[in-house]
Design a protein around this motif. Structure first.
Motif, PDB file in Angstrom:
ATOM      1  N   LEU A 460       1.014  -1.243  -0.076  1.00 34.08           N
ATOM      2  CA  LEU A 460      -0.081  -0.009  -0.083  1.00 34.08           C
ATOM      3  C   LEU A 460       0.815   1.108   0.073  1.00 34.08           C
ATOM      4  O   LEU A 460       0.804   2.190  -0.646  1.00 34.08           O
ATOM      5  CB  LEU A 460      -0.869  -0.008   1.158  1.00 34.08           C
ATOM      6  N   VAL A 461       1.780   1.212   0.804  1.00 39.94           N
ATOM      7  CA  VAL A 461       2.653   2.414   1.084  1.00 39.94           C
ATOM      8  C   VAL A 461       3.707   2.718   0.043  1.00 39.94           C
ATOM      9  O   VAL A 461       3.575   3.704  -0.526  1.00 39.94           O
ATOM     10  CB  VAL A 461       3.355   2.341   2.251  1.00 39.94           C
ATOM     11  N   GLU A 462       4.393   1.555  -0.467  1.00 37.26           N
ATOM     12  CA  GLU A 462       5.680   1.944  -1.252  1.00 37.26           C
ATOM     13  C   GLU A 462       5.046   1.495  -2.764  1.00 37.26           C
ATOM     14  O   GLU A 462       5.361   2.282  -3.669  1.00 37.26           O
ATOM     15  CB  GLU A 462       6.639   0.894  -0.818  1.00 37.26           C
ATOM     16  N   GLY A 463       4.301   0.465  -2.855  1.00 36.17           N
ATOM     17  CA  GLY A 463       3.819   0.141  -4.337  1.00 36.17           C
ATOM     18  C   GLY A 463       2.602   1.081  -4.729  1.00 36.17           C
ATOM     19  O   GLY A 463       2.894   1.735  -5.849  1.00 36.17           O
ATOM     20  N   ILE A 464       1.468   1.109  -3.887  1.00 38.39           N
ATOM     21  CA  ILE A 464       0.383   1.751  -4.328  1.00 38.39           C
ATOM     22  C   ILE A 464       0.429   3.370  -4.412  1.00 38.39           C
ATOM     23  O   ILE A 464       0.327   3.941  -5.360  1.00 38.39           O
ATOM     24  CB  ILE A 464      -0.914   1.172  -4.039  1.00 38.39           C
ATOM     25  N   ILE A 465       0.636   3.655  -3.165  1.00 34.42           N
ATOM     26  CA  ILE A 465       0.634   5.269  -3.002  1.00 34.42           C
ATOM     27  C   ILE A 465       1.829   5.609  -3.751  1.00 34.42           C
ATOM     28  O   ILE A 465       1.906   6.621  -4.439  1.00 34.42           O
ATOM     29  CB  ILE A 465       0.715   5.537  -1.526  1.00 34.42           C
ATOM     30  N   GLY A 466       3.065   5.041  -3.708  1.00 37.05           N
ATOM     31  CA  GLY A 466       4.247   5.663  -4.377  1.00 37.05           C
ATOM     32  C   GLY A 466       3.858   5.421  -6.007  1.00 37.05           C
ATOM     33  O   GLY A 466       4.279   6.511  -6.734  1.00 37.05           O
ATOM     34  N   GLY A 467       3.201   4.436  -6.403  1.00 33.69           N
ATOM     35  CA  GLY A 467       2.647   4.444  -7.830  1.00 33.69           C
ATOM     36  C   GLY A 467       1.833   5.693  -8.309  1.00 33.69           C
ATOM     37  O   GLY A 467       2.140   6.272  -9.095  1.00 33.69           O
ATOM     38  N   VAL A 468       0.967   5.771  -7.698  1.00 29.37           N
ATOM     39  CA  VAL A 468      -0.072   6.871  -7.809  1.00 29.37           C
ATOM     40  C   VAL A 468       0.687   8.325  -7.674  1.00 29.37           C
ATOM     41  O   VAL A 468       0.149   8.910  -8.640  1.00 29.37           O
ATOM     42  CB  VAL A 468      -1.140   6.736  -6.482  1.00 29.37           C
ATOM     43  N   GLY A 469       1.444   8.575  -6.658  1.00 26.19           N
ATOM     44  CA  GLY A 469       2.131   9.516  -6.504  1.00 26.19           C
ATOM     45  C   GLY A 469       3.012   9.740  -8.023  1.00 26.19           C
ATOM     46  O   GLY A 469       3.019  10.632  -8.526  1.00 26.19           O
ATOM     47  N   GLY A 470       3.624   8.819  -8.524  1.00 28.26           N
ATOM     48  CA  GLY A 470       4.366   8.862  -9.648  1.00 28.26           C
ATOM     49  C   GLY A 470       3.462   9.202 -10.947  1.00 28.26           C
ATOM     50  O   GLY A 470       3.929   9.816 -11.993  1.00 28.26           O
ATOM     51  N   VAL A 471       2.141   9.010 -10.811  1.00 28.11           N
ATOM     52  CA  VAL A 471       1.207   9.408 -11.900  1.00 28.11           C
ATOM     53  C   VAL A 471       0.646  10.735 -11.958  1.00 28.11           C
ATOM     54  O   VAL A 471       0.959  11.620 -12.858  1.00 28.11           O
ATOM     55  CB  VAL A 471      -0.081   8.551 -11.947  1.00 28.11           C
ATOM     56  N   ILE A 472       0.493  11.208 -10.442  1.00 33.27           N
ATOM     57  CA  ILE A 472       0.127  12.600 -10.396  1.00 33.27           C
ATOM     58  C   ILE A 472       1.016  13.774 -10.224  1.00 33.27           C
ATOM     59  O   ILE A 472       0.643  14.688 -10.404  1.00 33.27           O
ATOM     60  CB  ILE A 472      -1.053  12.557  -9.376  1.00 33.27           C
TER      61      ILE A 472
END
Ligand code: GDP
Ligand code: MG
Length: 802
Positions: A460-472
């Protein structure tokens, strides 16, 4: 005499257009037909292209293209020039050519294709020239309660909106702009296929009132195709302002098609237009659409062709026979293919060839020009009776153009504007970007401190939130960039920018419009690739898209700074400059290579309209901007997110519980990505890279700045301390005690970082914009292969030398 020789400011008359294929056809469609007056207005600052005025609008041609047009300064020459068919049929002859079967056909169609049992659902397609105001009309008509979706075709997009008018649900489709419906450019093919395959209930032909003559060319083709239509006489405000008067009702009676004046950008006339659409749909408009008369010779040829089709079933083509015959005579390849399966095809083609020769002999011009001439002849005849034209030269446009394309200040103005755009996009964009990063971090930390430890939390923290962060994080850049691009496109400056940059870009085998994406690439490749949309020619667009990654984006800068600063401290600036220059050089070489081997033909000639300057409305700019940002999130966001999670997964697993929390470096080494890194080490060995460098490069695929944080973990067990990373890099040795980072290895490494796999977001953007994975994969392999080769050469040559 050739058009290219016409001195600036002089007028001449067109005698003939040489050349072949798409280019020639486009010139004919744009109004370069025999007898037309053309004036040379202005040379671009670099003397090429040249701006001409024809049929009351402005167009730019490259010198090499203007050479193909034969002209004469004397009007008499045109009259005595050997070509038949000077007679222009009077509009009242039209009655004879009416198409009685038309309405019946339309009804049959509707029975087949209705979508709603209540019969209250109308599918309407917007068809018109580029810049005629289709998108403005689309936006204002579909208004607030629309459902806007983007449906990507292979190369071109159309937008669909749905809304209510009176008791009807209207589904409106905004098709790409075209000058005609021949099968030469992707846009033309797309629009024609759309009309044939999708069979919209009604077409709104958007006609720009300020360039009536040329805009009506497309109308004549639509009439040939027999599609039911209503004409939106858009930009009516400009027509009124110019002082011209246009009896559009008379024209409407003449051609049997409703014409409604509109000012799309302010929404005026749109309700009336929709009323007409409904009226026609319901059959209340009893008029028959007129048929374009092509004159004795051509009509005879059409008739003979039609005769070849007796007893041939062509109903499955959904095209009127007359249209089919005209297009065959014009040499339309796509129609030819469609017919190719008929048993009578040999007879049909034989007849076609015979008729084409016959036309050429009688009219002393080939069939293509003959049809184009006849269409323009018809238009001219119809307008002669209905339009009283005052000079429609836009004064404002003339003055602005004199400044903006001036020999001396044209470039400075352009670069100033580019600088403002670049600074705003990336510097102003940085503030919201930091905000977003902060938000992402805060959310991550919040979850970190409130959730039980375990893989789920880490995902959740590194994969998803990090990933979403990378998109937005890119979103602010994209929004600002599109604000500028929307303004430049809508105002008409984009065409001028392409006009002055064309000569330089042409040397690389590209179009003037490629310059802006390439420049934006220095900021971030993702919005740069999205902005290639403004390039009409698919081939130029593809080449531009594929070379954008060589523009060193700002994510690569931290890597350069760290390594150049550490290992070449005295020459760091020079190394940095060298890297940027190498990127540009590779881009130029690749562009030439791609043009030579992959995208050989220029599918759209440079013939580019220079529309009059118009002040864009706030609303249209905002809609444009929102549209692109939304698309970015929707289409590119997904792949980035998935890929980031995959990379996270590879770096996270397998988990080894016996390893203590703080021994991150060992964990990295044992993770899948570490194993892959070790696997590919033999491949990287010739470049002098060890497995740690390989692993860093692998994780840099997510985004290049990650190369540094990975190295931080691998070399020091801490991803944030740069000073200690520098020390460790300098001290790092192979097993035999020789240093890992020799100047040669560092140089190879920096070049590798510059060239290899752009980043996941860029690949996703290429996939989206090119419409296929093929080119995204190509870009991955091409860039990585090239990176390897360059780094290898550096290592090898350097070792020989030292
Ligand atoms: P498209 O290429 O056919 O989609 O055309 P756009 O909708 O993008 O419009 C091209 C330009 O014409 C924009 O600058 C619009 O603001 C402007 N425009 C659109 N409709 C009108 C109109 O009715 N009057 C005037 N004066 N300008 C218009
Ligand atoms: Mg548009």
């Amino acid at each position: 005499m050739r058009l290219s020789e016409l001195p600036t400011g002089e007028k001449a008359y067109i005698l003939k257009v040489h050349g072949s294929g798409a280019f020639r056809k486009r010139l004919l469609e744009m109004g370069f037909v025999r007898g037309e007056e053309v004036k040379s207005i202005l040379n671009a600052p670099l003397k090429d292209p040249i701006k001409y005025r024809i049929m009351g609008y402005e167009v730019s041609l490259r010198r090499s293209e203007a050479v193909m047009i034969e002209i004469s300064m004397l009007e008499e020459d045109v009259l005595s020039f050997p070509a038949g068919q000077t007679e222009k049929e009077e509009p009242d002859v039209l009655a004879e050519h009416m198409q009685p079967e038309y309405n019946r056909r339309q009804r049959r169609r509707r029975g087949h294709f209705h979508h709603d049992s209540s019969h209250r659902f109308i599918r309407v397609a917007l068809v018109g020239n580029p810049n005629s105001g289709k998108t403005s009309l689309f936006n204002l008509a579909s208004g607030a309660h629309e459902h806007v979706g983007n449906y990507g075709g292979v190369t071109v997009d159309s937008k669909i909106g749905r809304f209510y008018h009176k008791d009807y649900t209207i589904e409106l489709v905004d098709l790409p702009g075209t000058y005609s419906l021949s099968a030469y450019t992707p846009e033309e093919r797309y629009v024609r296929n759309y009309l044939v395959k999708e069979q919209p209930d009604m077409v709104i032909n958007v006609v720009g009132a300020s360039v009536l003559e040329r805009n009506l060319y497309l109308t004549t083709e639509l009439m040939d195709m027999g599609v039911p239509m209503v004409i939106a006489l858009n930009m009516y405000d400009e027509l009124e302002q110019s002082g011209s008067t246009f009896d559009y009702l008379a024209l409407s009676r003449m051609i049997g098609i409703p014409i409604v004046p509109t000012v799309a950008k302010r929404g005026q006339g749109i309700p009336e237009l929709l009323d007409e659409v409904i009226k026609k749909y319901e059959g209340e408009d009893k008029r028959e659409q007129a048929r374009i008369p092509y004159g004795r010779v051509l009509e005879r040829a059409i008739e003979l062709m039609e005769r070849e089709f007796t007893n041939v079933d062509i109903s499955w083509l959904h095209l009127p026979l007359r249209y089919l015959c005209i297009k065959l005579l014009e040499g339309d390849k796509e129609i030819e293919e469609m017919i190719g399966g008929l048993s009578k095809r040999d007879e049909i083609f034989a007849c076609r060839d015979k008729e084409r020769v016959y036309i050429e002999k009688l009219l002393r011009e080939d069939a293509e020009s003959a049809f184009a001439n006849a269409r323009y002849g018809f238009i001219e005849g119809a307008l002669k009776e209905t339009l009283i034209e005052k000079s429609n030269i836009h004064n404002k446009t003339r003055i602005l153009d004199a400044i903006v394309t001036n020999k001396y200040i044209g470039f400075p103005i352009f670069f100033l504007f580019m600088w403002i755009m670049f600074e705003a996009t990336f510097r102003l964009g940085e503030y919201p970007m930091q905000g977003i990063e902060w938000l992402v971090d805060t959310t991550g930390n919040f979850i970190r401190s409130n959730m039980a430890n375990g893989p789920l939390k880490d995902l959740l923290v590194e994969g998803i939130i990090g990933g979403v962060g990378g998109v937005i994080v890119f979103l602010p850049n994209i929004v600002i960039l599109y604000l500028f691009i929307a303004f430049m496109e809508d105002s008409g400056y984009m065409a001028r920018a392409a006009f002055i940059m064309d000569k330089v870009m042409h040397k690389m085998g590209l179009h003037g419009k490629s310059f802006i994406p390439l420049l934006m690439g220095f900021g971030c490749n993702v919005p740069a690739i999205l902005s290639t949309r403004t390039i009409e020619s698919r081939n130029s667009r593809m080449i531009t898209m594929l070379i954008v990654p060589f523009m060193s984006c700002s994510a690569r800068l931290p890597v350069y700074l760290l390594f150049a600063g550490t290992f070449f401290s005295r020459y760091a600036g020079l190394v940095l400059l060298g890297l940027y220059a190498t990127g540009i050089l590779l881009a130029v070489l690749s562009a030439r290579l791609f043009r030579r081997f992959l995208f050989k033909e220029e599918d759209t000639p440079f013939v580019m309209e220079l529309p009059p300057y118009r002040l864009p409305t706030f609303k249209s700019v905002v809609i444009h901007m929102w549209d692109r940002s939304y698309q970015y999130l929707k289409k590119i966001g997904g792949p980035i997110l998935i890929a980031s999670i995959i990379i996270w997964f590879l770096g996270y697993f397998p988990q080894n519980p016996s390893l203590a929390e703080d021994r991150v470096a060992e964990h990295q080494e044992q993770s899948y990505i570490g194993q892959i890194g070790k696997c590919i080490e033999p491949v990287m060995r010739p470049l002098g890279f060890d497995w740690k460098i390989s692993v860093s490069l692998l994780s840099g695929m997510a985004a290049k700045e990650i190369v540094i944080s990975t190295m931080g973990v691998l070399y020091t067990g801490d991803d944030s301390n740069q000073a200690s990373l520098q020390q460790r890099l300098l001290a790092e040795t192979h097993a035999d005690g020789t240093p890992v980072f020799t100047p040669l290895v560092v140089l190879g490494f920096l070049l590798f970082v510059l060239i290899y796999f752009p980043c996941i977001a860029t690949i996703a953007a290429i996939k989206e914009e090119s419409g296929s994975w093929k080119w995204a994969l190509f870009s991955i392999f091409y860039s990585t292969g090239l990176a390897w080769m360059v780094a290898f050469l550096v290592h090898w040559i350097g070792n020989l030398w030292i």
